[in-house]
Design a protein around this motif. Sequence first.
Motif, PDB file in Angstrom:
ATOM      1  N   VAL A 194       0.908  -1.097  -0.086  1.00 41.58           N
ATOM      2  CA  VAL A 194       0.033  -0.162   0.024  1.00 41.58           C
ATOM      3  C   VAL A 194       0.880   1.362  -0.065  1.00 41.58           C
ATOM      4  O   VAL A 194       0.670   2.084  -0.744  1.00 41.58           O
ATOM      5  CB  VAL A 194      -0.975   0.036   1.250  1.00 41.58           C
ATOM      6  N   MET A 195       1.745   1.269   0.811  1.00 40.87           N
ATOM      7  CA  MET A 195       2.665   2.594   0.989  1.00 40.87           C
ATOM      8  C   MET A 195       3.455   2.611  -0.222  1.00 40.87           C
ATOM      9  O   MET A 195       3.622   3.911  -0.622  1.00 40.87           O
ATOM     10  CB  MET A 195       3.584   2.349   2.334  1.00 40.87           C
ATOM     11  N   ARG A 196       4.082   1.662  -0.729  1.00 37.75           N
ATOM     12  CA  ARG A 196       4.995   1.982  -1.924  1.00 37.75           C
ATOM     13  C   ARG A 196       4.049   2.435  -3.104  1.00 37.75           C
ATOM     14  O   ARG A 196       4.301   3.295  -3.875  1.00 37.75           O
ATOM     15  CB  ARG A 196       5.516   0.628  -2.454  1.00 37.75           C
ATOM     16  N   ILE A 197       2.590   1.967  -3.301  1.00 38.75           N
ATOM     17  CA  ILE A 197       1.956   2.577  -4.241  1.00 38.75           C
ATOM     18  C   ILE A 197       1.601   3.940  -4.053  1.00 38.75           C
ATOM     19  O   ILE A 197       1.433   4.763  -4.817  1.00 38.75           O
ATOM     20  CB  ILE A 197       0.285   1.562  -4.431  1.00 38.75           C
ATOM     21  N   MET A 198       1.237   4.291  -2.996  1.00 42.53           N
ATOM     22  CA  MET A 198       1.062   5.632  -2.408  1.00 42.53           C
ATOM     23  C   MET A 198       2.315   6.525  -2.660  1.00 42.53           C
ATOM     24  O   MET A 198       2.087   7.755  -3.147  1.00 42.53           O
ATOM     25  CB  MET A 198       0.621   5.913  -0.947  1.00 42.53           C
ATOM     26  N   ASP A 199       3.393   5.983  -2.497  1.00 47.31           N
ATOM     27  CA  ASP A 199       4.763   6.823  -2.892  1.00 47.31           C
ATOM     28  C   ASP A 199       4.873   6.952  -4.337  1.00 47.31           C
ATOM     29  O   ASP A 199       5.125   7.873  -4.637  1.00 47.31           O
ATOM     30  CB  ASP A 199       5.876   5.776  -2.432  1.00 47.31           C
ATOM     31  N   LEU A 230      10.447   2.974 -10.534  1.00 44.38           N
ATOM     32  CA  LEU A 230      10.129   1.819 -11.449  1.00 44.38           C
ATOM     33  C   LEU A 230       8.434   1.861 -11.433  1.00 44.38           C
ATOM     34  O   LEU A 230       7.829   1.729 -12.451  1.00 44.38           O
ATOM     35  CB  LEU A 230      10.536   0.705 -10.817  1.00 44.38           C
ATOM     36  N   GLY A 231       7.987   2.142 -10.215  1.00 42.22           N
ATOM     37  CA  GLY A 231       6.531   2.165 -10.093  1.00 42.22           C
ATOM     38  C   GLY A 231       5.912   3.392 -10.820  1.00 42.22           C
ATOM     39  O   GLY A 231       4.839   3.041 -11.406  1.00 42.22           O
ATOM     40  N   VAL A 232       6.627   4.462 -10.987  1.00 42.98           N
ATOM     41  CA  VAL A 232       5.867   5.379 -11.727  1.00 42.98           C
ATOM     42  C   VAL A 232       6.192   5.300 -13.271  1.00 42.98           C
ATOM     43  O   VAL A 232       5.145   5.308 -14.087  1.00 42.98           O
ATOM     44  CB  VAL A 232       6.835   6.723 -11.787  1.00 42.98           C
ATOM     45  N   SER A 233       7.155   4.185 -13.757  1.00 44.15           N
ATOM     46  CA  SER A 233       7.365   4.182 -14.899  1.00 44.15           C
ATOM     47  C   SER A 233       6.010   2.994 -15.384  1.00 44.15           C
ATOM     48  O   SER A 233       5.454   3.077 -16.558  1.00 44.15           O
ATOM     49  CB  SER A 233       8.571   3.433 -15.356  1.00 44.15           C
ATOM     50  N   ILE A 234       5.856   2.095 -14.467  1.00 44.92           N
ATOM     51  CA  ILE A 234       4.981   1.081 -14.850  1.00 44.92           C
ATOM     52  C   ILE A 234       3.642   1.879 -14.660  1.00 44.92           C
ATOM     53  O   ILE A 234       2.870   1.609 -15.812  1.00 44.92           O
ATOM     54  CB  ILE A 234       4.690   0.173 -13.507  1.00 44.92           C
ATOM     55  N   LEU A 235       3.267   2.698 -14.062  1.00 50.25           N
ATOM     56  CA  LEU A 235       1.986   3.418 -13.837  1.00 50.25           C
ATOM     57  C   LEU A 235       1.543   4.093 -15.077  1.00 50.25           C
ATOM     58  O   LEU A 235       0.575   4.074 -15.805  1.00 50.25           O
ATOM     59  CB  LEU A 235       1.800   4.403 -12.752  1.00 50.25           C
TER      60      LEU A 235
END
Lengths: 279, 320
Positions: A110-115, B16-21
């Motif tokens: 959850v917190m990584r998605i929020m980050d 990496l998360g930003v790139s996936i999003l």
Amino acid sequence: MSMLRAIFSHSSGRIGGTIVVIYVVVALLGMFGVTPYNPLQQFRIDRLHAPNAVYWMGTDLFGRDVASRLMNGIGQSFLVAFCSVALATLAGTVLGLTAAWFGKAWDGIVMRIMDVLLAFPAILLALLIIAVVGPGTWTSVAAIAIVYTPIFTRVVRGPALSIKAREFVDAARTFGSSRRYILTRHLLLNLVAPLTVQVTLALAWSLLTEAGLSFLGLGTQPPASSLGLMLADSRNLMENAPWLLIFPAVAIMISILGFNLLGDALRDILDPKTRRSAP
Amino acid sequence: MSYLARRLLTFPLVMLGVSILVFVAIRLVPGDAITAMLGTEAGLLTPAQRAALSAYFGIDKPILVQYWSWLLGVLQGDLGISVIHGKPALTIILERFPLTLQLALMSMCVALLVGLPAGVFAATRNEKISDLAVRIFAMIGQSTPNFVVGLLIIYALSAGFGILPTMGEFTPFLTDPLRNLGQMILPAITLGFAFAASVTRISRSAMLDVLSDDYVRTARSKGVPKRSVIWRHALPNALIPVVTLSGVEFGYLLGGAVLVEQIYALPGLGRLVLEAILQRDYALVQGCVLFIAFNFMVVNLLVDLAYVTLDPRIRLGESN
């Protein structure tokens, strides 16, 4: 009642609270069509009429009554702001509470998605969502809700973690209280104060974001009215018809001011530590 | 593990998360890259032509393979080709970025030059009429959207002085500094207005905290002049929250200049994103969003580094 009394005995709270109450009434009247004229009705012979006794705030290029459109626009902007903040509060509270309670992998996810969501400037994330879904009122609601969910998640998770470690929660567990009971009665009730402050401030931000999106043509679509849309329409006419700019501009400023003042007052009331050096 | 070490370790993960999003978001748009490029003409393609184009764009491969090859491209500076400009997205972004960067820097200067003295002034006159006046102005400033400020400035200039600010033009600073500053000053004031109000509020609040500290009282009782106590003893310690706010706001200014650039018709990065969205140039939307998010994250990381450097007492690892 004691909360209302506390707000109205605080100078910022009194002004902010009064502004918010007046705006909510105007928004409701505008939303349900209780306006001087039909906001879409075009009085073609009275186009670009300056404010007078008949049209209190003048008319626009199509001869529509600005006061009626302003009331309707306030209703529309408030609808978007309230719905988006309600969604963000709900999502943020559920995510923050469960992240704090379950911890470990769920908390991490959850917190990584929020980050990741917080890694975007707010308006940019809203623009990205609108680029995918297409412009419109309900897209704005969803976009603003997604933008502000991480803030609510953080606001809830932090205090929830510390409350979770308190003795009364252990005691409740020992007595065999269910997880749902502890989460709603013990954790959530203790989070009402920070959440209330956050909701008030988020309403100011979401009004601002909604106005910005509508101004760019990506929020509420014509012929419906919203404060941002009215300002966008005033751009080419402001020299000849300044009332088209002044009234929506002042309306938007005062509405955000109201929520900001109320938010500050609530923070002072609910968190006495900040009172001495409140900005 | 200290907060900073964790922060540095999570940076690439979040990126990496930003790139996936961003990758997933653009693939959620109805239609595919072929429809995005050809519009309604895509319907006229034969199955063989469509299959050939799908192979060319790589959209016939599984989504994970597509993401991997896209990510490898991004890491090598390939953000795709803009359909409306017919050029690599990164080239266009880098052409537009200097304007937005300059606008953000100038807005920050405006905000600090106005906000800091106003905040210090209000704090030294706590609870007096002048303090109240500054607080009211700051509150109004913070509640005024930047596009409203921009429109009111344009209206005041045109109605009061019969002049209109230059719009749609941009001369690089190095080509003609005076002309450049003339074009940028009004957008900078517009963008810096609310930021100045935030700086005023936060610096007033921080100064009030510091002014009640023991070391300030000691300095006063030793007979140090008031001006010196305020500017030399108190202000440096009150600057920490101002630096944090400025850093975070700077990141927002880089991404949030879209409205101001739109009002003054400035060809910056914010306006580029808007054009790309309105014209459905998804490669450009993707590139711009990724670029701005990356800058925003780098600025936030630098703010955190500055935070620890400025105040060695801060042990972020313990407080978090």
